[in-house]
Design a protein around this motif. Sequence first.
Motif, PDB file in Angstrom:
ATOM      1  N   ALA A 141      14.322  44.189  85.712  1.00 50.78           N
ATOM      2  CA  ALA A 141      15.019  43.837  86.955  1.00 50.78           C
ATOM      3  C   ALA A 141      15.847  44.999  87.467  1.00 50.78           C
ATOM      4  O   ALA A 141      15.845  45.304  88.674  1.00 50.78           O
ATOM      5  CB  ALA A 141      15.905  42.606  86.727  1.00 50.78           C
ATOM      6  N   VAL A 142      16.576  45.676  86.577  1.00 52.49           N
ATOM      7  CA  VAL A 142      17.427  46.767  87.041  1.00 52.49           C
ATOM      8  C   VAL A 142      16.599  47.980  87.446  1.00 52.49           C
ATOM      9  O   VAL A 142      16.940  48.702  88.397  1.00 52.49           O
ATOM     10  CB  VAL A 142      18.504  47.120  85.987  1.00 52.49           C
ATOM     11  N   VAL A 197      21.512  40.947  98.461  1.00 54.19           N
ATOM     12  CA  VAL A 197      21.621  42.403  98.423  1.00 54.19           C
ATOM     13  C   VAL A 197      22.015  42.854  97.017  1.00 54.19           C
ATOM     14  O   VAL A 197      22.935  42.299  96.402  1.00 54.19           O
ATOM     15  CB  VAL A 197      22.664  42.892  99.448  1.00 54.19           C
ATOM     16  N   PHE A 198      21.310  43.872  96.508  1.00 58.05           N
ATOM     17  CA  PHE A 198      21.679  44.526  95.252  1.00 58.05           C
ATOM     18  C   PHE A 198      22.689  45.616  95.579  1.00 58.05           C
ATOM     19  O   PHE A 198      22.379  46.573  96.294  1.00 58.05           O
ATOM     20  CB  PHE A 198      20.437  45.114  94.582  1.00 58.05           C
ATOM     21  N   ASP A 199      23.909  45.495  95.067  1.00 55.38           N
ATOM     22  CA  ASP A 199      24.997  46.351  95.535  1.00 55.38           C
ATOM     23  C   ASP A 199      25.941  46.682  94.377  1.00 55.38           C
ATOM     24  O   ASP A 199      26.582  45.794  93.817  1.00 55.38           O
ATOM     25  CB  ASP A 199      25.765  45.646  96.658  1.00 55.38           C
ATOM     26  N   LEU A 200      26.043  47.969  94.049  1.00 56.01           N
ATOM     27  CA  LEU A 200      26.918  48.388  92.961  1.00 56.01           C
ATOM     28  C   LEU A 200      28.396  48.319  93.331  1.00 56.01           C
ATOM     29  O   LEU A 200      29.256  48.493  92.468  1.00 56.01           O
ATOM     30  CB  LEU A 200      26.564  49.813  92.516  1.00 56.01           C
ATOM     31  N   SER A 201      28.695  48.066  94.595  1.00 54.17           N
ATOM     32  CA  SER A 201      30.086  47.864  94.997  1.00 54.17           C
ATOM     33  C   SER A 201      30.575  46.469  94.638  1.00 54.17           C
ATOM     34  O   SER A 201      31.776  46.201  94.658  1.00 54.17           O
ATOM     35  CB  SER A 201      30.244  48.071  96.514  1.00 54.17           C
ATOM     36  N   ALA A 211      26.801  51.990  84.967  1.00 59.84           N
ATOM     37  CA  ALA A 211      25.549  51.515  84.354  1.00 59.84           C
ATOM     38  C   ALA A 211      25.632  50.045  83.962  1.00 59.84           C
ATOM     39  O   ALA A 211      24.687  49.283  84.179  1.00 59.84           O
ATOM     40  CB  ALA A 211      25.205  52.373  83.138  1.00 59.84           C
ATOM     41  N   ARG A 212      26.749  49.625  83.401  1.00 58.85           N
ATOM     42  CA  ARG A 212      26.870  48.219  82.983  1.00 58.85           C
ATOM     43  C   ARG A 212      27.017  47.301  84.183  1.00 58.85           C
ATOM     44  O   ARG A 212      26.475  46.190  84.186  1.00 58.85           O
ATOM     45  CB  ARG A 212      28.037  48.046  82.015  1.00 58.85           C
ATOM     46  N   VAL A 213      27.742  47.740  85.205  1.00 57.69           N
ATOM     47  CA  VAL A 213      27.830  46.957  86.439  1.00 57.69           C
ATOM     48  C   VAL A 213      26.437  46.784  87.034  1.00 57.69           C
ATOM     49  O   VAL A 213      26.065  45.701  87.501  1.00 57.69           O
ATOM     50  CB  VAL A 213      28.769  47.637  87.453  1.00 57.69           C
ATOM     51  N   ALA A 214      25.636  47.859  87.009  1.00 58.89           N
ATOM     52  CA  ALA A 214      24.284  47.810  87.570  1.00 58.89           C
ATOM     53  C   ALA A 214      23.431  46.771  86.855  1.00 58.89           C
ATOM     54  O   ALA A 214      22.685  46.018  87.491  1.00 58.89           O
ATOM     55  CB  ALA A 214      23.625  49.187  87.472  1.00 58.89           C
TER      56      ALA A 214
END
Length: 401
Positions: free
Chosen positions: A251-252, A330-334, A273-276
């Motif tokens: 998935a990531v 939405v895929f969002d690292l924020s 990386a872990r947030v992602a």
Amino acid sequence: MAPVSAAQDIPHTDVDPFCPETLEDPLPMQAELREAGPVVRLGRYGIHATARYEEVRAALCDWQSFQSAAGVGLSNFRYEQPWRPPSLLLEADPPHHDAPRTVLARTLGPRALRELREDWFADAAQLVDQVLTGHEFDAVTQLAEAFPLRVFPDAVGIPRQGRENLLPYGDFLFNSFGPANELVEQGRPRLAELSAWVDDQCRRTVLEDTGFGAAIWAAADRGDITHEQAPLIVRSLLSAGVDTTVHGLAAVLYAFATHPEQWQRLRQEPELARVAFDEAVRWQSPVQTFFRTATTDVELGGTSIAEGEKILMLLGAANRDPRRWDEPDVFDLSRDPSGHVGFGMGIHQCVGQHVARLESEALLTALAHRVEHIELAGSTRRHHNNTLRAWRSLPVRVHLG
């Protein structure tokens, strides 16, 4: 949970969460059920379902009203014989759940992961170096499957021979949580063989003297659990510790292959990386569904659920509920993805989630050091499973830098 109030009309639907079209793309079904109401009735299976975050989270956290011991699948263990001894983690409630959970949580605790960290980062770098000898490869088979099958069984302490059995065994296990459909029947011919192999790996004499498996047997020697419980707890590791991580990693990797700006952000801020990984788990929800069973007449989302009835919790739908998440598709690292239910919630929350996070961190860090850009290189293919949102193939192209 509130006690049952006067009966109310609730939305009914004939939608099938387990049909091939839905397994290929569950998002339209999830949106339909979320908008239908807090709780809906699935006429095809004669059960309730909830797709909204608030109700899913509430049911997951209330083990007193919604038990796991009757099975976390469609099958009701009150009336039906399970195909294998129930899991002491997933399919048990307090007090039977407490000691096994405590032992496994201690076994997979921070100290154990600190000891694995350096080796896993080195293993990830080595694997990435091997894969990047070509600029196009299948991210599922060569990374998402290869890395967990490389490091996690080592950490448990099982022999290398036969590890290819872990994925088909797990595939059947997660299929068995749904209806007895074609997916279950496809896996049944190998069930006896695969179950015998997995059970054999849980024996003390097969496991290495160091590792998670040995630690569980040592807990039995101390009296923390019984010797009869020890192999079942090791089995829980082997049953649920590979497939979910594999599909979380896929998935990531899919998320970054389709969101190049997010990949650039990770390269600039590798601490994300872990947030992602958690954001990808929220966004794709490798574990899509779990069931609970009402222990008494109870009310959920204004709907009366009778004692003994099954309720389907759509984790994937809850993780995209706009009532909980801004721009949920939405895929969002924020985003702060904490609070997602991709690992469950409450006392049955995935005890191995930190292991999965460490595997993902190691693999993403190794890739970020070497890969400037990652993109899809062909048509992706899903792998259908009654419980998992899984990939069969994810062809990617990388540019090194």
